[in-house]
Write a protein that holds these residues in place. Sequence first.
Motif, PDB file in Angstrom:
ATOM      1  N   MET B  35      40.035  25.599  42.327  1.00  0.00           N
ATOM      2  CA  MET B  35      40.185  27.185  42.140  1.00  0.00           C
ATOM      3  C   MET B  35      38.909  27.900  43.402  1.00  0.00           C
ATOM      4  O   MET B  35      39.087  28.662  44.283  1.00  0.00           O
ATOM      5  N   GLU B  36      37.738  26.901  43.380  1.00  0.00           N
ATOM      6  CA  GLU B  36      36.191  26.987  44.337  1.00  0.00           C
ATOM      7  C   GLU B  36      37.644  27.172  45.775  1.00  0.00           C
ATOM      8  O   GLU B  36      37.554  27.940  46.754  1.00  0.00           O
ATOM      9  N   HIS B  40      43.135  28.996  43.329  1.00  0.00           N
ATOM     10  CA  HIS B  40      43.617  29.830  42.033  1.00  0.00           C
ATOM     11  C   HIS B  40      44.710  28.316  41.813  1.00  0.00           C
ATOM     12  O   HIS B  40      43.793  27.325  43.276  1.00  0.00           O
ATOM     13  N   VAL B  41      45.228  27.833  40.772  1.00  0.00           N
ATOM     14  CA  VAL B  41      45.666  26.774  40.920  1.00  0.00           C
ATOM     15  C   VAL B  41      47.040  26.754  41.164  1.00  0.00           C
ATOM     16  O   VAL B  41      47.788  27.319  40.091  1.00  0.00           O
ATOM     17  N   ASP B  42      47.363  26.140  41.932  1.00  0.00           N
ATOM     18  CA  ASP B  42      49.285  26.928  42.716  1.00  0.00           C
ATOM     19  C   ASP B  42      49.702  25.331  41.824  1.00  0.00           C
ATOM     20  O   ASP B  42      49.186  24.583  41.676  1.00  0.00           O
ATOM     21  N   ARG B  71      43.831  30.344  36.740  1.00  0.00           N
ATOM     22  CA  ARG B  71      44.567  31.331  37.535  1.00  0.00           C
ATOM     23  C   ARG B  71      45.812  30.012  38.296  1.00  0.00           C
ATOM     24  O   ARG B  71      45.655  29.720  38.943  1.00  0.00           O
ATOM     25  N   GLN B  72      47.034  30.674  38.011  1.00  0.00           N
ATOM     26  CA  GLN B  72      48.267  30.202  38.920  1.00  0.00           C
ATOM     27  C   GLN B  72      48.426  30.948  40.162  1.00  0.00           C
ATOM     28  O   GLN B  72      49.566  30.394  40.830  1.00  0.00           O
ATOM     29  N   THR B  73      48.429  32.178  40.410  1.00  0.00           N
ATOM     30  CA  THR B  73      48.652  32.784  41.267  1.00  0.00           C
ATOM     31  C   THR B  73      47.012  33.725  41.970  1.00  0.00           C
ATOM     32  O   THR B  73      45.958  33.545  41.251  1.00  0.00           O
ATOM     33  N   PRO B  74      47.169  33.674  43.721  1.00  0.00           N
ATOM     34  CA  PRO B  74      46.169  34.577  44.452  1.00  0.00           C
ATOM     35  C   PRO B  74      45.611  35.808  43.325  1.00  0.00           C
ATOM     36  O   PRO B  74      46.073  36.651  42.914  1.00  0.00           O
ATOM     37  N   PRO B  75      44.067  36.048  43.213  1.00  0.00           N
ATOM     38  CA  PRO B  75      43.183  37.145  42.407  1.00  0.00           C
ATOM     39  C   PRO B  75      43.553  38.076  44.221  1.00  0.00           C
ATOM     40  O   PRO B  75      43.656  37.757  45.060  1.00  0.00           O
ATOM     41  N   GLY B  76      42.975  39.318  43.570  1.00  0.00           N
ATOM     42  CA  GLY B  76      42.988  39.795  44.975  1.00  0.00           C
ATOM     43  C   GLY B  76      41.786  40.480  45.526  1.00  0.00           C
ATOM     44  O   GLY B  76      40.925  38.968  45.328  1.00  0.00           O
ATOM     45  N   ARG B  77      41.743  40.549  46.625  1.00  0.00           N
ATOM     46  CA  ARG B  77      40.467  40.507  47.747  1.00  0.00           C
ATOM     47  C   ARG B  77      39.090  40.368  47.077  1.00  0.00           C
ATOM     48  O   ARG B  77      37.924  40.210  47.435  1.00  0.00           O
ATOM     49  N   GLY B 115      46.701  44.229  46.115  1.00  0.00           N
ATOM     50  CA  GLY B 115      45.874  42.800  46.259  1.00  0.00           C
ATOM     51  C   GLY B 115      44.861  43.355  46.812  1.00  0.00           C
ATOM     52  O   GLY B 115      43.862  42.122  47.256  1.00  0.00           O
ATOM     53  N   ALA B 116      44.448  44.226  46.217  1.00  0.00           N
ATOM     54  CA  ALA B 116      42.730  45.003  46.923  1.00  0.00           C
ATOM     55  C   ALA B 116      41.912  43.937  45.868  1.00  0.00           C
ATOM     56  O   ALA B 116      41.035  43.470  45.869  1.00  0.00           O
TER      57      ALA B 116
END
Lengths: 520, 157
Positions: B35-36, B40-42, B71-77, B115-116
């Motif tokens: 995650m770090e 996210h965890v693809d 989370r399995q999807t990228p977070p927002g900025r 995606g912000a």
Amino acid sequence: MTASGQVATVYVPRDSAARSVGADEVADAVAAQAGRPVRVVRNGSRGMLWLEPLVEVETPAGRIAYGPVAPEDVEGLVAAGILDGATGHPLCLGPTEDIDWLRDQTRVTFARVGVVDPVSAEDYVAHGGLSGLRRALSLSPAQVVAEVTESGLRGRGGAGFPAGIKWKTVLEAGSELKFVCCNADEGDSGTFADRMLMEGDPFTLIEGMTIAAWAVGASEGYIYVRSEYPDAIDTLRAAIGTAYDQGWLGKRVLDSELSFDLFVRVGGGAYICGEETSMLESLEGKRGMVRAKPPIPALEGLFGKPTVVNNVLTLGSVPMILADGPAAYADLGVGRSRGTQVFQLGGNIARGGIVETAFGITLGDLVGRYGGGTRSGRPVRAVQVGGPLGAYLPTSRFDLPMDYEAFAAADAMVGHGGVVVFDDTVDMAGQARFAMEFCAAESCGKCTPCRVGAVRGVEVIDRIVAGVDREKNLKVLGDLCDLMTEGSLCAMGGLTPMPVKSALAHFPDDFATTTTEEGR
Amino acid sequence: MTSSPPQSLEDRVRSIVAEHRDDRGALLPILHAVMEEMGHVDPAAIPILADELNLSRADVYGVITFYHDFRQTPPGRKTIRICRAEACQAVGAAQLADNARARLGVGFGETTADGAVTLEQVFCLGNCATGPSVQVDGRLYGRVSPEQLDGMLEVGA
């Protein structure tokens, strides 16, 4: 220290509550605007959180406090001569130790918090650190266990189980490998004492765990900290590194027979991992599913080995008990609740923070005398004691002494000592619904009463408030609460009915339907 | 940004696992490290982790989905977490939560379409005497007023 030009020592807390209201900016402003050499020490918080950021200046007569200080106040404070301990500024609170809120407390577990630089080994030793461990290492493990038992120390995580008895079980369990685990998954709303101790005096916890390791014959320890506490994690990791450098951890601790390795592990944002068996599963790298007991963790704990699991404050109280002897600790408190408890005042409260005092103080004293009523200035209507699974109590119960047994007799619990205050705008049916909603969201799902009961609980409360078959649904809710209490595997499902039932018992009008009856 | 060729997901995951080879019960520390590094965890990491740790893919998936942090999807900025636990409820957290959802047009656990911002709820940040509390990209803020929250929600800020 008084003449201008000398290095002034200024304390600005690094505690995350202080940082959340601008302590970093204040520390920067002090360094930038002092106009002369200053030593800024980032101490823990004194626990007077309504005064944060609290700035202290060292003087020959002790520390002088100023607060709450905004970054823009710093210029004026410096001009007023606070670096020489001037007391004329309106934000001056006088000598820190004389502030009655602090002076009237009995700081035992929190004795060093706010006083020392949390990551300074020298400060720790200068303020009495390690004397408990040194004494423990001069005793046999069984003697250490006996002293902890004699002190009357009970688990501060909420359940209040006698620590000495747990340790004795682990000591007597035959195993090559044993563990000491610190439950620092302080997920209950209204509790923050674990966090403040870890951020403000981490060596105390490390020392307490090392004493526990000696007492039970453990060689490895884990501190399971929730991920919501990034500052505590950083501080602990730094302190553990220092402790290894100093020979307080690792092989031959303080040149004794003891070898003890200590690790920080970070949780994953799951409330249930504050339950000890769920925490152990999580430490093993698994889903935090609650285990059935027996077997108890003392015999089959982490990776199936004998394991001490104690809360931060429990382990943090151990060094003092060993240093000063069990009698000093046992002399404090009432009944079977010995020693001090670190009460935490939060929510809608004028003077929130840490009140460490002997058991037996009344709830009303905490909320009124220390807390000063609500922050909003409206009347107090309800307080929740002991976290999200604790009872909601009305002001008519403010006479209750803070004592495990007295609270249990009043269908409430002291728990971890958190007190959350609500003013008269609170909707208690909404709070009861939230308790069920929270349980539904955070249940590990292993047992049906908790997993399904909480979902049904939300629905039933909604029907009651909407006036649908009110009497019938009140009975259903009562039955459901009984089932969850009696049938759940752990305290999550077992105690969720406590806030619900207490809200119903003490604030029945809030559950009256808004359409057919007058609202409160 | 370095000029060295980008490592494949597989190499990155395997090297993270290698760093935790000696840890007991290493899956959580490994997932935190993933995650770090990647945010996210693809899902593509799951079979790699399973292979490395001698677990089933179901075991790894089960752990990832049990914990709110993974989370399995990228977070927002920017990630904004609002505390919704009791002590913050007592000092106006519900209003902050409502304002944030209305302003961003997303629910908790969701990311704005551009995606912000990712908006999350959290139950207790241990800041119960100085609430309501909000965490922005890991930094904690206390006594947050609705106006302050508005500033935090500013996209691009």
